[in-house]
Design an enzyme around this catalytic site. Structure first.
Site: not given
Ligand SMILES: Cc1ncsc1CCOP(=O)(O)O
Ligand SMILES: C=C1C=NC(C)=NC1=N
Ligand SMILES: [Mg+2]
Length: 211
Positions: A111, A40, A140
């Site tokens: 998602s 990502r 994020k």
């Molecule tokens: C990609 C994503 N989607 C929802 S929260 C998130 C980030 C999660 O990162 P972390 O595990 O550091 O909270």
């Molecule tokens: C936003 C997200 C939610 N869930 C997962 C598994 N990946 C992601 N990038």
């Molecule tokens: Mg996205």
């Protein structure tokens, strides 16, 4: 894919690691026992162009060495070009309908934030859904407000056979709550990227049982 593949789903991009090279972090996480990986690469400092593709290929190569599924976030063209094991998308990124025809039988993670989004994901045979953020996250920038485990519990009870991975602020201190609420796995960025001992972190997170 089986439900166990979702158990400890590590997500990383170059922006998430600061102390060490990203590939070193990924290899240590793979050696320690993560069960799935998502590439990502996002944000203002994300790699682009050839450097981006080479970084993705290097991550994919490591995942192949450890027989761990390599999933690409959002970038379908990259996923197809690399022959990734799957993609993960948000519904605001693309209409899920379009995706399935493009990727064939590649793993599709979606998602979901509402019951409607769950139904859309099911219509297009998503292999798993991502639910979150469960807790507050700084990984994020445009994350929705943390939802706790409420929606997760609802989805699990309404769709007992739908593989669910939870995400958002999950670490050793709260992972068991998430499994108890019905997640088949947890997806983490900072719990591993910022860990002072990745092996300990991965062993702890993979040993957590709902009971
Ligand atoms: C990609 C994503 N989607 C929802 S929260 C998130 C980030 C999660 O990162 P972390 O595990 O550091 O909270
Ligand atoms: C936003 C997200 C939610 N869930 C997962 C598994 N990946 C992601 N990038
Ligand atoms: Mg996205």
């Amino acid at each position: 894919m089986n439900n166990h593949d979702l158990k400890l789903y590590f997500i990383m991009g170059s922006a998430n690691v600061h102390k060490r090279p990203p590939l070193e972090v990924l290899e240590e996480a793979l050696q320690s026992g993560i069960t799935m990986f998502q590439f990502r690469e996002k944000g203002p400092d994300a790699l682009t162009g050839q450097a981006y593709e080479i970084f993705a290929q290097s991550c994919q190569k490591l995942c192949k060495q450890y027989h761990i599924p390599f999933i690409v976030n959002d970038d379908i063209e990259l996923a197809l070009k690399l022959g990734a094991d799957g993609i993960h998308i948000g519904q605001d990124d693309f209409p899920v309908a379009v995706i399935r025809e493009k990727i064939g039988d590649m793993l599709l993670g979606v998602s979901v934030h509402t019951k409607d989004e769950v139904h859309t994901a099911l219509q297009y045979a998503a292999d798993y859904v991502g639910i979150g953020p469960i807790f507050a996250t700084t990984s994020k920038s445009d994350a929705k407000p943390p939802s706790g485990t409420e929606f997760l519990q609802q989805v699990r009870s309404e769709h007992p056979d739908l593989p669910i991975v939870a995400i958002g602020g999950i670490d050793e201190s709260n992972a068991q709550l998430v499994f108890k609420a019905g997640a088949h796995g947890i997806a983490v960025i900072s719990a591993i990227c910022e860990s002072v001992n990745i092996k300990d972190t991965v062993l702890t997170l993979t040993s957590i049982q709902p009971s």
